[in-house]
Design an enzyme around this catalytic site. Structure first.
Site, short mmCIF file in Angstrom:
data_model
loop_
_atom_site.label_atom_id
_atom_site.label_comp_id
_atom_site.label_asym_id
_atom_site.label_seq_id
_atom_site.Cartn_x
_atom_site.Cartn_y
_atom_site.Cartn_z
N TYR A 14 -5.74 -0.96 -6.94
CA TYR A 14 -5.49 -2.05 -6.50
C TYR A 14 -4.52 -2.14 -5.06
CZ TYR A 14 -1.06 -1.02 -9.16
OH TYR A 14 0.23 -0.45 -9.62
N GLU A 15 -4.69 -3.00 -4.52
CA GLU A 15 -3.82 -3.00 -3.05
C GLU A 15 -5.08 -2.36 -1.97
OE1 GLU A 15 -1.85 -5.16 -2.97
OE2 GLU A 15 -0.75 -5.03 -4.71
N GLY A 16 -6.25 -2.73 -2.22
CA GLY A 16 -7.31 -1.92 -1.52
C GLY A 16 -7.66 -0.90 -2.20
N ARG A 40 0.85 -1.27 -0.02
CA ARG A 40 0.00 -0.10 0.07
C ARG A 40 0.77 1.32 -0.15
NH1 ARG A 40 -5.08 -1.87 3.71
NH2 ARG A 40 -6.24 -2.99 2.22
#
Lengths: 596, 596
Positions: A439-441, A295
Site C-alpha cells: 500500500y501507499e504505492g 510512505r
C-alpha cells in the site's frame, strides 16, 4: 504470546550521537524540545505501546473487524485503547500548535511511529490515516475548512481517511471516475465507489473525515482532471458536533491476509456533501502530500515489525534448548544448548539487528530533514532538506518494508514449527508486514519513482544530498586505521552505486525500459548503501566512546560488532545487484507477452 | 478465484529432451513405462488435479479442519476428493507391485507431486505422509508387518503419519521421551505425546497407520536409543478390518498460518499397541528413510506453489489495465496498458518462470537417480545414484522451498492490493508455501546437512556426481559460439562454488562454526548453480531444435530467452553470496549471547 519493549536506549543513542538531534533545538519553535524532553516523550510513548497497544495486538488479529448493517466494529479493547490514546494527547504530538497541536519535532513522531507499529500495526492505521488527512488539509485547505476540521483531527476525536483507489484504478489514478458535482452553496455532491479504504468506517470516533479524489463534470481526463474533497461521514450541527449522515456508506470490509484489526472498507458515496481542498483539478498535489508522509510512515511499519519480531526471536533463541553447539557443549547442565549457539541462528538474528538499528538511524536522520524543511529560517536550507526527504522517501518506504517482511520471516524461522502456529504470534508479524510492501504505492512504484523521478530531477540535484556527504565521510574515514575496515567495503559498494546510477541514467535516455528493468535492484542497492552510511557513522561514534565507556560499554561493543556484520555480511549483496543491473533490460523484455 | 493448468508440455520436454528419461525403460520392470505411457499418466493426474483438487483448495483454507471430542473433520469436499483419488488408483502409482502397487518410475511421482501440491497442498499432505510411512515400512519392516499394513497403505484405504516431534524436541530428536514397553506377545505398549503430527487424525480413511519414534526402557539416552514402531489408530480384527481403538487420542489441532485443510495434531498415545519396525535403537534409520523421501517431496511443494502462483500472476498481468508502457502506448484502444508491459512486472514473472522450469528439470533429474538407485542391476551404479540423491536432497528441499516462498510473494505483489485479499487466492499460496521452509527439517538444518554431512562424506565423493559432469559440460559448451553466452556466466559461478567449497572444508577443520556460518549461503549458491546447469542443458536442446521447430517454435524460443534471463539476472546472486561466505564466521559469532 509475544512481548515488546521499546528500544529507548538505541533511540537515545541515535538522537544524541548519530543524527545530531540537538541542532533541531535552534530551529524556531523547537527551543524547548531538547534531548531530555524528547526522551521523556519517548518513554511515555513506550509505556503506552508496551502496556496498552501490544496486549491487544494478538486478539485484534484473531477477532478482526465486523460489519453489521454498514457499521463496522473493531476488536475488543481497541475502542478503550483509542480513548486512552486520545486522552494522553498522542495524536497532537507533532501537530501544529495553531490547531491545538503540541508542536513537537517530526523526528520524534518517527520514533513514536516505530513503537506504535511494532506494538500494534492495525491500531496504528487509525492515527496514521488521520495524520495523512490532517497534513493534506493543513497544507492545501482553505482557512475555514482548517478551522472546522483540523482541531478534532488533532485531538484524535475524529479520524481521517484517504479515499483514492477504485476498483479499476490503484496505481493508475488517472482512471478514476468518482464524480463531484457543484452545489449551489459552493460545496460539491460526491458520488462514486472507493475500495481499500483503511479505517473507512469504525466505532472509535464519532466522526470520520474522508479526503476523496473525484472528478468535476468538466474536468480533463487523466490525472490532470482530479480534485480533492473533504467529505465527512456526518455533517456538522451549527455547534460543530456531528449531525446528519452524509450519504457515505460502508458496503463491505475485506478479508485480508493480515492487519485484520484494521477495517479495509468499500465505501459508497451517494451525493455526499464535500468541500474542495486546494485548487480544482490539482487534487494530485494534495494526494501526494498525504502519500509522501504516508510512505515514510509505512517504512516505519517495516522497521517496527522487524524490531518486535527480533526481540521475540532473541528470547526464543536464548530459551529454547535444541542441539549442541558445533564447537562443544555450551550448556552442560541442560539437555541441550540454547538455539543461539548455532551460527545459522545467529546469522539471522544479526541480520535483523543490523537492519533494525541501521534503519532506525536512517529514519530519524530523514526525520530531522523534515523538521528542517518545515522550520528552518533559510529557504535554501528548507529546499535542500525537502529534496533530501524526496530522494529518501521511496527508499525508506520500499527498502524498509521489503526488509520488514524478510526480517519477520527470518524471526519466524527461528521458532521452527512453532513459528507457524498462531499462538506464538510470529506469523502475525509476517502477515501484517506483507501489506506494507503494497500500500501507499507498491514497492515497484517506489523504485520507479526513484529512478524515473528522483534521479533525473533537476539534473541529478537530489542525489547530491546523499552522494556528497557520503563521499566526504568516506574520504576521511578510509584512511583511519580503526575505521577503514568499515569504510573500505562501503566505499566499494558506493562506487558500484555511482556506476549503476550513471549506467541507468545513460541507458534510460534511449530506452526508458532500462530504468524500469533496473529500478527494483537499484533501490535495494541504494538502501544497502544508505544503511552502510549509518553503520559507518555509528561505528565511528562507538569506537570513539568505547575506551572510556563504563555502563554502556557493552552497548558500544555490540554496535561495533554489528557494524562489522553489516559491512561484511549484508553489504556484499550489492555485488549481485550490480551485476544484474549491468545486464540491462534486454533479458527482462525479450519474451513477448504472448510467450508467458 | 485462482486457476491451475498442469504444465504438461514442459514436463514432456524435460522427460524427452533434458533428463534422458528413456534410459529408465531399460531398467528391470520399467520396460512398459515409455514416455508416451508416462505422459498419459501425467495427463490423467493433471485432469484430476485441475478438476477435483484445485476447486476445493480455497474453501479448504477458509473452512479449515475441526475437532470435536477427539475426532477431526476435514473441510467439505475433501472426503469425496480423497475417495476419487483412491478409486483412480493414484496412491499406488509408484508403489511396489508386490503390495498392489503399479510400479511406475519414481520420476513420474515427482511430476505428479508437483501437480498435487500446486493444486491443493493441504490435500497433498495426506497421501504425502502415507507415502513416507509406506516407504519406511517397505524398507525396514518385517515381512508380517508389511503383509498386514502395506496393501491398504498402497491402495490409500488407510493413511499414514510420521510421529517424531514432541514439545521439547523438534530438530533435536535425541531429547524425545515417548516410551515403548515390551508386552508379553512381542509387541510394545507406546505411551507419550507427539506434536505437529500432520494428518494425525481425520475423516478420510477408516484407519491411520502411525509410525512412532519411542524409547525402550533400557535404551541409551540420545538418538542412539530411539526405536521405530508402527502404531495403528485401530487394531485389526482377525479378518484384517479395523476393530478396537488403540489408545491414540487426538488432543487438539493447531491454528496455523496456512495449510489449514491439513490437520496438524497433538496426539496422545496411552499404552497403544505398537510393533517394532527395524532393529531396536535404530529408529533413526527408518526415520531418515521417511525424512529423505519427504524432504524431496517438500521441495516439490515449493515448486508446485510457485507454478500455480505464476500462472495466476501471468493472467492478472495480462488482464489488468494500469498505467502506460514507458516506451509508448501498447494498448491504444484501452484506457491503460496491461501490467505485463511494465519491466518490473516482467522481471518478477521471468524470475518465477526461470525458477519453475529450472527446478522442474532438476527435480525430474533427481527423480531418475532414485529410479536408478532402486532398479539398476549394477550395485556401483545404484550407489552412485543414491549418493547423487543424497547430495541433492537438502538443496531440493531448502532451495526449492525458499524460492517457493519468494516466488509466491512476487506473484502476490503483481496483484497489488488485491493480492492481500483472500478471495483472489494469492495470499493463500504464500501462507501455504511458508511451512515448507520449516517442516521435515528446517532449511537451516538442510544447509547444515549439506555442509556438515554431504560435503565431507567419503572425502568429498558425493560432490563429484555434480561437479564432474558439470565441468565436462562447461568445457564443451564454453567454446560453442551459440552456447558460450550461457556457459560463461555459469562457469564463473561454478568456479565460485568450487572456491567456496574448498574454503568451507578447510576452515571447518579448525572451527566447525565456519561451516555453520556459511551453510545457508552455500546451499543457496549450490541451488543457483544447479539450476544454471539445467538451464544450460535446456538452452542447448532448444538452440538445436529451434531452426527446424514448427509447432513448438515459440516454446523453444521462450526456453532460450528464459535461459538468458536466468544466466544474466538470477545467477549473479552468486557473487554476493560468495563474498559473504568468504567473510567467514567471525562477524556472525562475535557478539556474545548476552549482547543480543
Amino acid at each position: 504470546m509475544p512481548t515488546y519493549k521499546a528500544p529507548l536506549d538505541d533511540m537515545k543513542f541515535v538522537l544524541n550521537d548519530v543524527i545530531d538531534y540537538s541542532r533541531l533545538t535552534s530551529l524556531p519553535g523547537y527551543a524547548d524540545f531538547d534531548v531530555d524532553t524528547a526522551m521523556s516523550v519517548l518513554e511515555g510513548a513506550a509505556q503506552f505501546c508496551e502496556e496498552v497497544l501490544h496486549p491487544i495486538n494478538q486478539n485484534g488479529d484473531a477477532e478482526g473487524c465486523h460489519i453489521d448493517h454498514g457499521a463496522v466494529t473493531t476488536p475488543s479493547g481497541f475502542k478503550s485503547a483509542y480513548q486512552k490514546y486520545v486522552e494522553s494527547g498522542w495524536p497532537a504530538l507533532s501537530a501544529d500548535e495553531a490547531f491545538g497541536g503540541q508542536g513537537f519535532p517530526q523526528t520524534l513522531r518517527f520514533a513514536v511511529e516505530e513503537m506504535i507499529c511494532a506494538s500494534n500495526l492495525s491500531f496504528g492505521m487509525f492515527p496514521g490515516l488521520s495524520h495523512g488527512a490532517y497534513h493534506a488539509l493543513l497544507m492545501h485547505g482553505a482557512d475555514d475548512l482548517k478551522a472546522t476540521w483540523l482541531p478534532k483531527l488533532v485531538t484524535g476525536e475524529w479520524s481521517g481517511t484517504m479515499c483514492l483507489t477504485e476498483a479499476q484504478c490503484g496505481t493508475d489514478l488517472g482512471l478514476l471516475t468518482t464524480k463531484a458535482e457543484p452545489r449551489s452553496d459552493g460545496s460539491h455532491a460526491i458520488t462514486g465507489n472507493k475500495i481499500f479504504i483503511s479505517a473507512g468506517d469504525h466505532d472509535l470516533t464519532d466522526n470520520i473525515v474522508h479526503l476523496v479524489l473525484a472528478r468535476l463534470p468538466d474536468a480533463p481526463s487523466g490525472i490532470k482532471g482530479i480534485s480533492l474533497f473533504i467529505v465527512p461521514k456526518f455533517l456538522l450541527h451549527a455547534d460543530g458536533t456531528p449531525g446528519a449522515a452524509n450519504g457515505v456508506r460502508c458496503v463491505s470490509i475485506e478479508h485480508k491476509m493480515g492487519i485484520k484489526a484494521s477495517p479495509t472498507c468499500v465505501l459508497a458515496f451517494e451525493h455526499s456533501v464535500g468541500w474542495l481542498v486546494g485548487e480544482t483539478n490539482k487534487g494530485m498535489r494534495g494526494m501526494f502530500t498525504m502519500m509522501n508522509a504516508a510512505r515514510l510512515a509505512v517504512g516505519m511499519q517495516g522497521l517496527g515489525l522487524s524490531e518486535v519480531a527480533y526481540q521475540n526471536a532473541v528470547s526464543y533463541a536464548k530459551d529454547r534448548l535444541q542441539g549442541r553447539s558445533l564447537t562443544g557443549v555450551k550448556n552442560p547442565s541442560g539437555p541441550a544448548d540454547p538455539l543461539i549457539v548455532h551460527p545459522d541462528v545467529r546469522r539471522s538474528l544479526m541480520t535483523i539487528r543490523a537492519f533494525n538499528e541501521g534503519a532506525r538511524a536512517l529514519s530519524l536522520w530523514v526525520g530531522t530533514h523534515i523538521d528542517m524543511h518545515e522550520k528552518h529560517p533559510d529557504p535554501a536550507v528548507r529546499k535542500d532538506a525537502d529534496d533530501f526527504v524526496a530522494l529518501m522517501t521511496p527508499i525508506v518506504k520500499a527498502y524498509f518494508t521489503d526488509m520488514g517482511f524478510e526480517c519477520t520471516n527470518m524471526a519466524l524461522q527461528i521458532y521452527g514449527g512453532h513459528g507457524y502456529i498462531r499462538e506464538y504470534g510470529m506469523e502475525q508479524f509476517v502477515r501484517d508486514a506483507r501489506i506494507a510492501q503494497i500500500y501507499e504505492g507498491a514497492n515497484g512504484i517506489q523504485a520507479l519513482d526513484l529512478v524515473g523521478r528522483k534521479l533525473p530531477a533537476e539534473g541529478g540535484r537530489l542525489l547530491r544530498f546523499f552522494f556528497h556527504p557520503l563521499s566526504e565521510r568516506l574520504q576521511r574515514t578510509v584512511q583511519d586505521p580503526q575505521l577503514k575496515e568499515f569504510a573500505e567495503p562501503l566505499a566499494k559498494s558506493f562506487a558500484r552505486l555511482q556506476q549503476a546510477t550513471q549506467f541507468i541514467v545513460m541507458k534510460a535516455m534511449s530506452n526508458p525500459d532500462e530504468a524500469g528493468a533496473a529500478s527494483t535492484d537499484y533501490l535495494r542497492m541504494f538502501g544497502l548503501v544508505a544503511l552502510g552510511d549509518m553503520w559507518l557513522r555509528m561505528a565511528e561514534v562507538s569506537l570513539a566512546k568505547l575506551p572510556t565507556a563504563t555502563g554502556d560499554r557493552s552497548f558500544h561493543d555490540a554496535k561495533i560488532k554489528t557494524a562489522r556484520f553489516f559491512m561484511t555480511k549484508m553489504l556484499p549483496e550489492v555485488h549481485g545487484l550490480f551485476a544484474r543491473i549491468m545486464a540491462g533490460a534486454g533479458p527482462v523484455m525479450a519474451l513477448e507477452a504472448e510467450g508467458f
